[in-house]
Design a protein around this motif. Structure first.
Motif, mmCIF file in Angstrom:
data_model
loop_
_atom_site.group_PDB
_atom_site.id
_atom_site.type_symbol
_atom_site.label_atom_id
_atom_site.label_comp_id
_atom_site.label_asym_id
_atom_site.label_seq_id
_atom_site.Cartn_x
_atom_site.Cartn_y
_atom_site.Cartn_z
ATOM 1 N N MET A 111 0.776 2.813 1.659
ATOM 2 C CA MET A 111 -0.568 2.370 2.044
ATOM 3 C C MET A 111 -1.342 1.857 0.835
ATOM 4 S SD MET A 111 -1.559 5.388 4.769
ATOM 5 C CE MET A 111 -3.070 4.587 5.373
ATOM 6 N N CYS A 112 -1.231 2.581 -0.281
ATOM 7 C CA CYS A 112 -1.925 2.152 -1.505
ATOM 8 C C CYS A 112 -1.361 0.832 -2.012
ATOM 9 C CB CYS A 112 -1.799 3.227 -2.575
ATOM 10 S SG CYS A 112 -2.805 4.707 -2.293
ATOM 11 N N ASP A 113 -0.046 0.671 -1.926
ATOM 12 C CA ASP A 113 0.577 -0.575 -2.360
ATOM 13 C C ASP A 113 0.065 -1.755 -1.538
ATOM 14 O OD1 ASP A 113 2.048 0.796 -4.240
ATOM 15 O OD2 ASP A 113 3.931 0.733 -3.121
ATOM 16 N N ALA A 114 -0.100 -1.524 -0.232
ATOM 17 C CA ALA A 114 -0.546 -2.599 0.657
ATOM 18 C C ALA A 114 -1.934 -3.103 0.276
ATOM 19 C CB ALA A 114 -0.540 -2.118 2.107
ATOM 20 N N LEU A 115 -2.744 -2.207 -0.278
ATOM 21 C CA LEU A 115 -4.109 -2.574 -0.678
ATOM 22 C C LEU A 115 -4.232 -2.798 -2.186
ATOM 23 C CD1 LEU A 115 -6.004 -0.001 1.558
ATOM 24 C CD2 LEU A 115 -5.945 -2.481 1.882
ATOM 25 N N GLN A 116 -3.113 -2.637 -2.901
ATOM 26 C CA GLN A 116 -3.080 -2.803 -4.353
ATOM 27 C C GLN A 116 -4.114 -1.911 -5.048
ATOM 28 O OE1 GLN A 116 -3.470 -7.007 -5.178
ATOM 29 N NE2 GLN A 116 -1.496 -7.506 -4.265
ATOM 30 N N LEU A 117 -4.149 -0.636 -4.619
ATOM 31 C CA LEU A 117 -5.107 0.306 -5.192
ATOM 32 C C LEU A 117 -4.669 0.739 -6.586
ATOM 33 C CD1 LEU A 117 -6.023 2.584 -2.158
ATOM 34 C CD2 LEU A 117 -7.058 0.424 -2.895
ATOM 35 N N ASP A 175 -5.412 3.400 -10.188
ATOM 36 C CA ASP A 175 -5.847 4.744 -10.610
ATOM 37 C C ASP A 175 -5.697 5.755 -9.476
ATOM 38 O OD1 ASP A 175 -6.580 3.640 -13.080
ATOM 39 O OD2 ASP A 175 -8.581 3.153 -12.341
ATOM 40 N N ARG A 176 -4.496 5.890 -8.988
ATOM 41 C CA ARG A 176 -4.233 6.719 -7.809
ATOM 42 C C ARG A 176 -4.161 8.211 -8.141
ATOM 43 N NH1 ARG A 176 0.623 2.884 -5.314
ATOM 44 N NH2 ARG A 176 -0.560 0.929 -5.447
ATOM 45 N N GLU A 177 -4.643 9.022 -7.213
ATOM 46 C CA GLU A 177 -4.549 10.483 -7.321
ATOM 47 C C GLU A 177 -4.261 11.061 -5.946
ATOM 48 O OE1 GLU A 177 -8.176 11.939 -8.986
ATOM 49 O OE2 GLU A 177 -7.749 11.179 -11.009
ATOM 50 N N ILE A 178 -3.684 12.257 -5.925
ATOM 51 C CA ILE A 178 -3.410 12.939 -4.658
ATOM 52 C C ILE A 178 -4.728 13.418 -4.058
ATOM 53 C CG2 ILE A 178 -2.230 14.870 -3.554
ATOM 54 C CD1 ILE A 178 -0.352 12.697 -4.560
ATOM 55 N N LEU A 179 -4.920 13.189 -2.772
ATOM 56 C CA LEU A 179 -6.156 13.588 -2.101
ATOM 57 C C LEU A 179 -6.173 15.085 -1.810
ATOM 58 C CD1 LEU A 179 -8.830 12.927 -0.644
ATOM 59 C CD2 LEU A 179 -7.479 12.362 1.396
ATOM 60 N N LEU A 180 -5.098 15.614 -1.252
ATOM 61 C CA LEU A 180 -5.005 17.037 -0.914
ATOM 62 C C LEU A 180 -3.774 17.631 -1.605
ATOM 63 C CD1 LEU A 180 -5.788 16.761 2.899
ATOM 64 C CD2 LEU A 180 -7.193 17.974 1.241
ATOM 65 N N MET A 217 -3.819 10.005 -0.601
ATOM 66 C CA MET A 217 -4.062 9.514 -1.955
ATOM 67 C C MET A 217 -5.433 8.850 -2.009
ATOM 68 S SD MET A 217 -0.627 7.713 -3.480
ATOM 69 C CE MET A 217 0.791 8.682 -3.971
ATOM 70 N N THR A 218 -5.944 8.757 -3.207
ATOM 71 C CA THR A 218 -7.144 7.960 -3.450
ATOM 72 C C THR A 218 -6.818 6.903 -4.501
ATOM 73 O OG1 THR A 218 -7.983 9.407 -5.208
ATOM 74 C CG2 THR A 218 -8.679 9.893 -2.940
ATOM 75 N N GLY A 219 -7.578 5.823 -4.469
ATOM 76 C CA GLY A 219 -7.397 4.762 -5.451
ATOM 77 C C GLY A 219 -8.563 3.793 -5.366
ATOM 78 N N PHE A 220 -8.596 2.862 -6.281
ATOM 79 C CA PHE A 220 -9.710 1.924 -6.349
ATOM 80 C C PHE A 220 -9.239 0.494 -6.088
ATOM 81 C CE2 PHE A 220 -11.026 5.575 -8.778
ATOM 82 C CZ PHE A 220 -12.393 5.683 -8.535
ATOM 83 N N LEU A 221 -10.063 -0.254 -5.375
ATOM 84 C CA LEU A 221 -9.832 -1.678 -5.236
ATOM 85 C C LEU A 221 -10.000 -2.352 -6.597
ATOM 86 C CD1 LEU A 221 -11.907 -2.331 -1.982
ATOM 87 C CD2 LEU A 221 -9.405 -2.290 -2.163
ATOM 88 N N GLN A 222 -9.475 -3.551 -6.737
ATOM 89 C CA GLN A 222 -9.610 -4.259 -8.009
ATOM 90 C C GLN A 222 -11.077 -4.543 -8.330
ATOM 91 O OE1 GLN A 222 -7.017 -7.673 -8.020
ATOM 92 N NE2 GLN A 222 -5.178 -6.438 -7.700
ATOM 93 N N GLU A 223 -11.882 -4.718 -7.278
ATOM 94 C CA GLU A 223 -13.324 -4.855 -7.455
ATOM 95 C C GLU A 223 -14.006 -4.486 -6.144
ATOM 96 O OE1 GLU A 223 -13.754 -9.636 -6.529
ATOM 97 O OE2 GLU A 223 -13.728 -8.936 -8.602
ATOM 98 N N LYS A 235 -13.881 2.919 -3.912
ATOM 99 C CA LYS A 235 -12.872 3.976 -3.933
ATOM 100 C C LYS A 235 -12.389 4.247 -2.510
ATOM 101 C CE LYS A 235 -11.850 8.612 -5.678
ATOM 102 N NZ LYS A 235 -12.345 9.810 -6.411
ATOM 103 N N ILE A 236 -11.061 4.223 -2.333
ATOM 104 C CA ILE A 236 -10.455 4.349 -1.011
ATOM 105 C C ILE A 236 -9.600 5.611 -0.950
ATOM 106 C CG2 ILE A 236 -9.114 3.162 0.771
ATOM 107 C CD1 ILE A 236 -11.528 1.590 -0.309
ATOM 108 N N ALA A 237 -9.671 6.322 0.170
ATOM 109 C CA ALA A 237 -8.738 7.409 0.465
ATOM 110 C C ALA A 237 -7.839 6.963 1.610
ATOM 111 C CB ALA A 237 -9.489 8.682 0.847
ATOM 112 N N VAL A 238 -6.551 7.277 1.521
ATOM 113 C CA VAL A 238 -5.611 6.937 2.592
ATOM 114 C C VAL A 238 -4.828 8.183 2.980
ATOM 115 C CG1 VAL A 238 -5.388 4.557 1.760
ATOM 116 C CG2 VAL A 238 -3.714 6.269 1.038
ATOM 117 N N LEU A 239 -4.466 8.259 4.249
ATOM 118 C CA LEU A 239 -3.587 9.325 4.709
ATOM 119 C C LEU A 239 -2.854 8.830 5.945
ATOM 120 C CD1 LEU A 239 -4.295 13.105 4.673
ATOM 121 C CD2 LEU A 239 -2.789 12.088 6.367
#
Length: 364
Positions: free
Chosen positions: A113-119, A121-126, A242-248, A280-284
């Motif tokens: 999911m993060c790859d699809a959005l090119q997020l 600085d990824r971290e585990i959400l839970l 996971m959480t991550g950030f958009l490029q902008e 900042k995006i969270a995905v699950l």
């Protein structure tokens, strides 16, 4: 290669020990010692999936979702689950499911999911709890380096981005062997006091068998003294979401259009717009309503997941944008990730990505 050898390889990226308790993962159908002629990778195992495996001469199906989830009391073909299992058995096709073990993996569904959005600085959400253990053992002073290195080689002492981590304390150990003993130092029936080092290391729970085997092999004592305990520490590199950030940062409507395109979603359900930029995006992947509060606490501007119910959208409370892309849509990347892993790992047989669209939900 046998079924067992191939399925064991997934321990590198998604140990089955970390699947959720309610789940049913692992080899569900087939002989683990059967030689593999070809592998078909799919999100779901349906009757059409088994037919595809037969046509493409694959006798092992690697499925994200388990076809057998609860107990089967009989096998008469009255349900699609029974028909799938019967057809697979009749054609000597093994079925392996990885499901929540891959959900908890940093290389799994949420990575896709993060790859699809090119997020970034990824971290585990839970982060997952109760999967870090600690080994304490007692080693003769002159053997401590050898035992320590053997434990390192087996995977002990790895913490996040660090490895070869340990702590030791010098002391004196005492013991007395009975008539059946064969002590390495000292004599049976006589109390022996030896200069020893208490060695402590943490390790991931799924490595315990290999680590203890290495300990017993490297240690000279006939009876090795050791303790293992489960720690309450969270594993920051493994868990759900996971959480991550958009490029902008982008505005909400642009973000929703981005999500719809990235996940090839027929429709995207979302909570009320907040009129705040999204960064900042969270995905699950899959059913992720249980992560709403965690996503808010993590400071996410949006949570992308699936299977949100009517009242759960209210839980946004103006603090986050909840986005439901659909169950299949959120997990669709898993079969590509599994296929890529197997193709890189094995080259002696065909690894085929299933052509079947197993999404049971259709849209007008």
């Amino acid at each position: 290669m046998t079924v067992q050898e191939i399925t064991d390889s997934f321990e590198e990226i998604a140990p089955l020990a970390y699947a959720e308790d309610f789940d049913n993962v692992g080899l569900l159908v087939g002989d683990p010692l059967m030689e593999v002629s070809g592998v078909l990778v799919t999100l779901d195992t349906l009757e059409t999936t088994v037919e595809e495996a037969i046509t493409k001469r694959c006798n092992l199906i690697i499925s994200f979702h388990p076809i057998i989830f609860s107990g089967l009391k009989n096998m008469t073909g009255k349900s699609y689950v029974e028909r799938v299992v019967m057809r697979a058995i009749k054609n000597d096709i093994a079925i392996f499911a990885i499901h929540t073990a891959f959900d908890n993996s940093p290389q799994g569904v949420n990575k896709g999911m993060c790859d699809a959005l090119q997020l970034q600085d990824r971290e585990i959400l839970l982060p997952k709890k109760n999967v870090i253990k600690k080994l304490t053992t007692y080693v003769p002073k002159n053997e401590v380096l050898g035992v320590r290195d053997a434990l390192f080689a087996a995977g002990a002492g790895n913490i996040g981005n660090y490895d070869h981590c340990s702590f030791s304390t010098k002391g004196h150990g005492s013991f007395k062997g009975n008539e059946l003993s064969n002590p390495t130092v000292g004599e049976k029936g006589i109390i022996q006091v030896e200069k020893e080092v208490q060695l402590n290391m943490t390790y991931e729970a799924h490595r315990e068998k290999l680590i203890l085997k290495a300990l017993f092999r490297a240690h000279s004592y006939e009876e090795v003294a050791y303790e293992t305990i489960t720690l309450e520490n969270e594993n920051q590199t493994m868990g759900m979401g996971m959480t991550g950030f958009l490029q902008e940062p982008i505005d909400e409507m642009a973000f929703l259009r981005l999500v719809q395109k990235a996940f090839n979603a027929q429709g995207v359900r979302h909570s009320a717009l907040r009129e705040e930029p999204i960064n900042k995006i969270a995905v699950l992947g899959g059913s992720g309503s249980f992560a709403i509060n965690a996503a808010i606490k993590a400071g996410a501007d949006a949570l992308i997941t699936a299977d949100l119910k009517y009242h759960q959208f209210y839980q946004a409370e103006g603090k986050i944008l909840l986005v439901d892309v659909g169950h299949y849509e959120s997990e669709q990347f898993t079969k590509n990730l599994l296929t890529d892993f197997l193709k890189e790992k094995f080259s002696s047989f065909a690894v085929i990505l299933s052509d079947e669209d197993t999404n049971p939900i259709k849209y007008l």
